[in-house]
Design an enzyme around this catalytic site. Structure first.
Site, mmCIF file in Angstrom:
data_model
loop_
_atom_site.group_PDB
_atom_site.id
_atom_site.type_symbol
_atom_site.label_atom_id
_atom_site.label_comp_id
_atom_site.label_asym_id
_atom_site.label_seq_id
_atom_site.Cartn_x
_atom_site.Cartn_y
_atom_site.Cartn_z
ATOM 1 N N TYR A 138 0.835 -1.201 0.000
ATOM 2 C CA TYR A 138 0.000 0.000 0.000
ATOM 3 C C TYR A 138 0.881 1.267 0.000
ATOM 4 C CZ TYR A 138 -4.471 2.388 0.638
ATOM 5 O OH TYR A 138 -5.591 3.168 0.455
ATOM 6 N N LYS A 193 -3.185 8.438 2.790
ATOM 7 C CA LYS A 193 -4.428 8.253 3.553
ATOM 8 C C LYS A 193 -4.251 8.754 4.996
ATOM 9 C CE LYS A 193 -7.058 6.264 0.393
ATOM 10 N NZ LYS A 193 -8.033 7.086 -0.362
HETATM 11 P P1 NAD Z 1 -12.324 3.645 -8.436
HETATM 12 O O1 NAD Z 1 -11.189 3.393 -9.354
HETATM 13 O O2 NAD Z 1 -13.661 3.220 -8.849
HETATM 14 O O3 NAD Z 1 -12.374 5.186 -8.051
HETATM 15 C C1 NAD Z 1 -11.228 6.012 -8.006
HETATM 16 C C2 NAD Z 1 -11.633 7.300 -8.673
HETATM 17 O O4 NAD Z 1 -10.593 8.283 -8.573
HETATM 18 C C3 NAD Z 1 -11.917 7.116 -10.172
HETATM 19 O O5 NAD Z 1 -13.231 7.542 -10.471
HETATM 20 C C4 NAD Z 1 -10.900 8.025 -10.844
HETATM 21 O O6 NAD Z 1 -11.408 8.624 -12.012
HETATM 22 C C5 NAD Z 1 -10.687 9.055 -9.740
HETATM 23 N N1 NAD Z 1 -9.479 9.868 -9.966
HETATM 24 C C6 NAD Z 1 -8.182 9.475 -9.979
HETATM 25 N N2 NAD Z 1 -7.381 10.523 -10.301
HETATM 26 C C7 NAD Z 1 -8.203 11.600 -10.479
HETATM 27 C C8 NAD Z 1 -7.995 12.940 -10.832
HETATM 28 N N3 NAD Z 1 -6.770 13.426 -11.092
HETATM 29 N N4 NAD Z 1 -9.064 13.770 -10.918
HETATM 30 C C9 NAD Z 1 -10.324 13.315 -10.676
HETATM 31 N N5 NAD Z 1 -10.592 12.038 -10.338
HETATM 32 C C10 NAD Z 1 -9.537 11.191 -10.247
HETATM 33 O O7 NAD Z 1 -11.905 2.916 -7.074
HETATM 34 P P2 NAD Z 1 -12.544 2.984 -5.607
HETATM 35 O O8 NAD Z 1 -11.999 1.801 -4.913
HETATM 36 O O9 NAD Z 1 -13.992 3.186 -5.674
HETATM 37 O O10 NAD Z 1 -11.823 4.257 -4.981
HETATM 38 C C11 NAD Z 1 -12.527 5.322 -4.398
HETATM 39 C C12 NAD Z 1 -11.889 5.742 -3.082
HETATM 40 O O11 NAD Z 1 -12.046 4.685 -2.140
HETATM 41 C C13 NAD Z 1 -10.386 6.001 -3.184
HETATM 42 O O12 NAD Z 1 -10.073 7.100 -2.351
HETATM 43 C C14 NAD Z 1 -9.794 4.730 -2.605
HETATM 44 O O13 NAD Z 1 -8.494 4.926 -2.100
HETATM 45 C C15 NAD Z 1 -10.798 4.462 -1.515
HETATM 46 N N6 NAD Z 1 -10.776 3.111 -0.950
HETATM 47 C C16 NAD Z 1 -10.825 2.028 -1.764
HETATM 48 C C17 NAD Z 1 -10.804 0.772 -1.210
HETATM 49 C C18 NAD Z 1 -10.820 -0.453 -2.083
HETATM 50 O O14 NAD Z 1 -10.425 -1.518 -1.627
HETATM 51 N N7 NAD Z 1 -11.264 -0.370 -3.323
HETATM 52 C C19 NAD Z 1 -10.737 0.600 0.192
HETATM 53 C C20 NAD Z 1 -10.722 1.738 0.995
HETATM 54 C C21 NAD Z 1 -10.724 2.986 0.411
#
Ligand code: NAD
Length: 264
Positions: A155, A162
């Site tokens: 990570y 984060k």
């Molecule tokens: P996802 O890929 O569906 O979403 C990530 C989003 O970030 C995408 O829509 C992408 O377009 C956007 N993004 C990246 N760079 C960008 C930029 N420069 N400008 C605008 N948008 C941008 O994946 P997700 O898992 O739904 O991620 C959403 C959030 O949840 C993130 O912050 C991620 O770290 C967090 N998260 C994810 C998990 C997991 O296991 N998937 C767990 C905990 C937290």
């Protein structure tokens, strides 16, 4: 259920129907909220537009959070269309995939800065823009992961981002609380999304969480949707500066119960 009826909210971070942002948007829309969506770039537009339509949204705008003008254009449009805003969901993160594998020591300055800019600073930039539109108070939420608190394999710099994001939640909550704007984070368990699959060994972490979390299952979109709905609604009127774990309870486990695998 109409917990959010009459409320207007901005959703950033839908890439497809597996996105956490979509889980929260869906729950918010079902609870009566009017939504505006953003997409990162043209390649995401065709996937986001039908989802926005399904949520009854008329406002779908491009937004690259590394670009102040792009963020500014979104808020100008919202001011013109709605004149106010009740909530924002920030579900955005990025780091170079090559550095989400191996050791944190190998992180480059360039990727460190880019990761922190997109995954952490952007929430502060959005909060600053949102506050003037939230004259009657509001709710801002962001997404984090327990890799901020403890070391998770691969990570790396995202964990550092984060941790900074979670600290930002507290500082923003203190700054904006006097204006009745609440700021919280959801710390979601590992989920199979575009961003999630960029992390080295994601499958192993996912299986481990399923095996050893108190609920013995992985986090699903409806879990984060429900938690998001709570934090965005007046049910959470007294909650700010919080990092709420929605991870089947995994964060409370110290040493997993490996004894259940022993035959003797
Ligand atoms: P996802 O890929 O569906 O979403 C990530 C989003 O970030 C995408 O829509 C992408 O377009 C956007 N993004 C990246 N760079 C960008 C930029 N420069 N400008 C605008 N948008 C941008 O994946 P997700 O898992 O739904 O991620 C959403 C959030 O949840 C993130 O912050 C991620 O770290 C967090 N998260 C994810 C998990 C997991 O296991 N998937 C767990 C905990 C937290």
């Amino acid at each position: 259920m109409s917990l959010l009826s009459g409320k207007k909210g901005l959703i950033l971070g839908v890439a497809n129907d597996h996105s956490i942002a979509w889980g929260i948007a869906n729950a918010a829309s079902n609870a009566g909220a009017q939504l505006a969506f953003t997409y990162q770039s043209e390649s995401f537009e065709k996937r986001v537009k039908p989802l926005a339509k399904a949520a009854g949204s008329q406002i779908v705008l491009p937004c690259d959070v590394t670009d102040d003008n792009s963020i500014g254009a979104v808020f100008s449009a919202l001011e013109e269309e709605w004149g106010r805003l009740d909530f924002v969901v920030h579900s955005v993160a990025y780091s170079n995939k090559n550095e989400l594998n191996g050791g944190y020591t190998e992180t480059t300055r360039e990727n460190f800065l880019r990761t922190l800019d997109i995954s952490c600073f952007s929430f502060t930039a959005l909060a600053k823009r949102s506050a003037p539109l939230m004259a009657k108070g509001g709710s801002l939420i962001t997404l984090t992961y327990s890799g901020a608190e403890r070391v998770m394999p691969n990570y790396n710099v995202m964990g550092v981002a984060k941790a900074a994001l979670e600290a930002s939640v507290k500082y923003l909550a203190a700054d904006l609380g006097p204006r009745a704007i609440r700021v919280n984070a959801i710390s979601a368990g590992p989920m199979r999304t575009l961003a999630g699959s960029a992390i080295g060994g994601a499958r192993e972490v996912y299986n481990w969480n399923k095996e050893f979390s108190p609920l013995r299952r992985n986090t699903v979109l409806d879990d984060v949707g429900g938690a998001g709905l709570y934090l965005l609604s007046d049910l959470a009127a007294g909650v700010s500066g919080e990092v709420m774990h929605v991870d089947s309870g995994f964060n409370v486990v110290g040493v997993p119960d490996l004894l259940r695998y022993r035959d003797d």
